[in-house]
Design a protein around this motif. Structure first.
Motif, short mmCIF file in Angstrom:
data_model
loop_
_atom_site.label_atom_id
_atom_site.label_comp_id
_atom_site.label_asym_id
_atom_site.label_seq_id
_atom_site.Cartn_x
_atom_site.Cartn_y
_atom_site.Cartn_z
N SER A 75 0.84 -1.20 0.00
CA SER A 75 0.00 0.00 0.00
C SER A 75 0.87 1.25 0.00
O SER A 75 0.60 2.21 -0.73
CB SER A 75 -0.92 0.00 1.23
N PHE B 215 -7.38 6.77 -2.48
CA PHE B 215 -8.26 5.65 -2.78
C PHE B 215 -7.46 4.49 -3.37
O PHE B 215 -6.32 4.62 -3.74
CB PHE B 215 -9.35 6.10 -3.76
N HIS C 185 -6.88 -0.02 -3.21
CA HIS C 185 -6.58 -0.98 -2.15
C HIS C 185 -5.88 -2.22 -2.68
O HIS C 185 -5.90 -2.50 -3.88
CB HIS C 185 -7.84 -1.39 -1.39
N SER D 279 -5.13 -6.46 -1.66
CA SER D 279 -5.55 -7.59 -0.83
C SER D 279 -4.72 -8.82 -1.16
O SER D 279 -4.03 -8.87 -2.20
CB SER D 279 -7.04 -7.91 -1.05
N SER E 27 -6.86 -4.07 4.05
CA SER E 27 -6.96 -3.05 5.08
C SER E 27 -8.41 -2.69 5.35
O SER E 27 -9.26 -2.83 4.48
CB SER E 27 -6.19 -1.81 4.62
N ARG E 28 -8.68 -2.18 6.54
CA ARG E 28 -9.95 -1.48 6.74
C ARG E 28 -9.93 -0.23 5.87
O ARG E 28 -8.87 0.13 5.32
CB ARG E 28 -10.13 -1.13 8.22
N SER E 29 -11.05 0.46 5.73
CA SER E 29 -11.15 1.60 4.83
C SER E 29 -10.23 2.72 5.31
O SER E 29 -10.46 3.33 6.36
CB SER E 29 -12.60 2.09 4.77
N ARG F 187 -14.65 -1.05 9.63
CA ARG F 187 -15.30 -0.48 8.45
C ARG F 187 -14.50 -0.89 7.22
O ARG F 187 -13.39 -0.41 7.01
CB ARG F 187 -15.33 1.04 8.57
N PHE G 161 -13.60 -1.48 3.04
CA PHE G 161 -13.73 -0.70 1.80
C PHE G 161 -15.05 -1.03 1.11
O PHE G 161 -15.47 -2.20 1.06
CB PHE G 161 -12.58 -1.02 0.84
N GLU H 173 -15.50 -1.19 -1.99
CA GLU H 173 -15.27 -2.00 -3.19
C GLU H 173 -14.58 -3.33 -2.90
O GLU H 173 -13.94 -3.91 -3.78
CB GLU H 173 -14.45 -1.19 -4.20
N ARG H 174 -14.77 -3.83 -1.69
CA ARG H 174 -14.16 -5.13 -1.34
C ARG H 174 -14.68 -6.26 -2.22
O ARG H 174 -14.04 -7.30 -2.35
CB ARG H 174 -14.43 -5.45 0.13
N ARG I 77 -19.99 -2.22 -5.71
CA ARG I 77 -20.49 -2.17 -4.34
C ARG I 77 -21.12 -3.46 -3.87
O ARG I 77 -21.55 -3.55 -2.71
CB ARG I 77 -21.57 -1.09 -4.24
#
Ligand code: ZN
Length: 242
Positions: A18, A30, A32, A34, A47-49, A76, A78, A80-81, A148
């Protein structure tokens, strides 16, 4: 390495990737990163948002493929997970995912005649990159273009099929890899490929790699990713890997 140690290493890897991607301008406030959970193909870590440059290992949570946070229900996640969840669900070979809103790549997602093709030897992984994914084709007009929910995430994953990078209309792109290092490398060089093509077009119509060249280049490059990763870790002040 025990499962717990592997998980710790991957949490640190998400934080490192990141910060590297933020430092190189691939992520900003913005985007992310994973990685699939060790020993649990039906879960992943991200990560969390949080803005990527601020992510530390302690911010990493574990989610299931429906996008539920299983490690800390109060966290919380993201929005867009579902991009990540559905790629892990569809692609058993995917071990890591990077999603970016890179402004270098955006032009290639909004001009109908533009296609992302490998233009230099480092970018052979871009061979066969599909046309931009358009969320409006799946969720109708009037969306905010974000992924979403599981349905649009699954449509995106099907659109990517077996390739490495999927452009997303008016939004950005998503890169996959077997490892966090490979997904990070592909995200960085996707943006560079776009910059090179844009600059080449100021001189004239560029030549692209043939499919055969792209495959040969990709095989060579995959053996060199560790060199880039070591450089980036040093550039962004990250401790040397154990
Ligand atoms: Zn996005």
């Amino acid at each position: 390495m025990t499962g717990e140690a592997a998980g710790e290493a991957l949490r640190a890897g998400i934080a490192d990737a990141s910060r590297i991607l933020a430092g190189l301008g691939i992520l900003d406030a913005f985007g992310h990163v994973s990685v699939r959970s060790p020993g649990r193909a039906d879960r992943f870590l991200m990560s969390r948002s949080l803005a990527p440059a601020l992510v530390g290992p302690g911010d990493v949570i574990e989610l299931d493929l429906d996008g539920n946070c299983v490690s800390d229900p109060a966290a919380r996640p993201f929005l867009e997970r579902f991009i990540h969840a559905e790629l892990y669900r569809l692609r058993a070979d995917v071990g890591a995912v990077v999603h970016s809103h890179s402004p270098d790549v955006l032009p290639f997602t909004v001009v109908p005649t533009a296609r992302m093709r490998p233009i230099c030897h480092i970018c052979g992984f871009l061979a066969g990159t599909p046309a931009p994914f358009d969320v409006a084709d799946h969720a109708g007009p009037g969306t905010d273009l974000l992924i979403r929910e599981s349905a649009t995430g699954a449509a995106l994953a099907r659109h990517l099929a077996d390739k490495a990078v999927v452009p997303m209309r008016g939004h950005g792109f998503t890169a996959v890899g077997e490892t966090i290092e490979q997904a990070t490398f592909r995200a960085v060089y996707t943006a560079r490929n776009c910059r090179i093509e844009r600059e080449a077009r100021m001189l004239g119509e560029p030549l692209f790699l043939t499919d055969e060249e792209a495959a040969a280049c990709d095989a060579t490059t995959n053996g060199q990713i560790g060199r880039a990763w070591a450089l980036w870790r040093d550039q962004w002040g990250l401790p040397a890997a154990a």
